[in-house]
Design a protein around this motif. Sequence first.
Motif, PDB file in Angstrom:
ATOM      1  N   TYR A  27      27.555  85.329 -38.236  1.00  0.00           N
ATOM      2  CA  TYR A  27      27.559  85.292 -36.773  1.00  0.00           C
ATOM      3  C   TYR A  27      27.230  83.871 -36.327  1.00  0.00           C
ATOM      4  CZ  TYR A  27      27.665  90.390 -36.247  1.00  0.00           C
ATOM      5  OH  TYR A  27      28.032  91.713 -36.274  1.00  0.00           O
ATOM      6  N   GLY A  38      30.733  88.044 -36.564  1.00  0.00           N
ATOM      7  CA  GLY A  38      30.612  89.266 -37.342  1.00  0.00           C
ATOM      8  C   GLY A  38      31.665  89.379 -38.420  1.00  0.00           C
ATOM      9  N   THR A  62      36.424  92.119 -39.668  1.00  0.00           N
ATOM     10  CA  THR A  62      35.235  92.556 -38.947  1.00  0.00           C
ATOM     11  C   THR A  62      35.169  94.077 -39.039  1.00  0.00           C
ATOM     12  OG1 THR A  62      36.280  92.908 -36.799  1.00  0.00           O
ATOM     13  CG2 THR A  62      35.544  90.658 -37.295  1.00  0.00           C
ATOM     14  N   LEU A  76      28.026  96.899 -34.757  1.00  0.00           N
ATOM     15  CA  LEU A  76      27.802  95.647 -34.030  1.00  0.00           C
ATOM     16  C   LEU A  76      26.455  95.668 -33.303  1.00  0.00           C
ATOM     17  CD1 LEU A  76      28.663  92.890 -32.915  1.00  0.00           C
ATOM     18  CD2 LEU A  76      29.845  94.144 -31.069  1.00  0.00           C
ATOM     19  N   ASP A  79      23.741  95.213 -35.793  1.00  0.00           N
ATOM     20  CA  ASP A  79      23.702  93.813 -36.246  1.00  0.00           C
ATOM     21  C   ASP A  79      22.986  92.938 -35.215  1.00  0.00           C
ATOM     22  OD1 ASP A  79      25.194  94.607 -38.434  1.00  0.00           O
ATOM     23  OD2 ASP A  79      27.017  93.529 -37.840  1.00  0.00           O
TER      24      ASP A  79
END
Length: 191
Positions: A27, A38, A62, A76, A79
């Motif tokens: 990232y 990502g 991704t 996501l 993350d």
Amino acid sequence: MGRSMQEVLIFNAFMQHTSDSIVIKEYFANERGEFTGGKIICASATKARHYGLNMDTIRGYTDFDLLPREQAEKALQDDLWVMKHRKPIEDQRETITHKNGEIVKVSVTKFPWILPSGEIVGVMCIARNVTIRERAKQQARDLMEFMKREVLNPLLPLYHARSKTFTSGNVLKPVIMRLIRKLAETKDLHV
């Protein structure tokens, strides 16, 4: 062979042969500290196989390229949370859909990828397939419920009736007591 070369070879062998689905995603932080990106920079062979790829061809993908949108959004958000809080997520149970449509239960652990300078550059994720383990737990719960419903509950009235008429020699008592103890071990017993 130098130490760094040996470490690279060990890491590559591990990523090639582990049964866990491991991915390292990169990232980038913008000027406001918001993370974007990502993209996968490294993944275990197991992770790649789940999506019909190999360790080289999965690079650059991704979660949105690999997972259904809802699962990718969750990945996501997890993350971003890990990077923002600089803390891991450990043993989180999730359902993942592989490219072939197979749905699996996984135990997910994510932790931030932090450089020695303190800069966060991504997330490392380990997902272990626990589908068989979860299925076995459910089967054990189902069996205990069956034993309670179909064996213990019908025996209890018989036991209570006999204990009123016989003061000794009741053969049902030890069997019923062992069954009650075993069922109580499941912590679901409400006799």
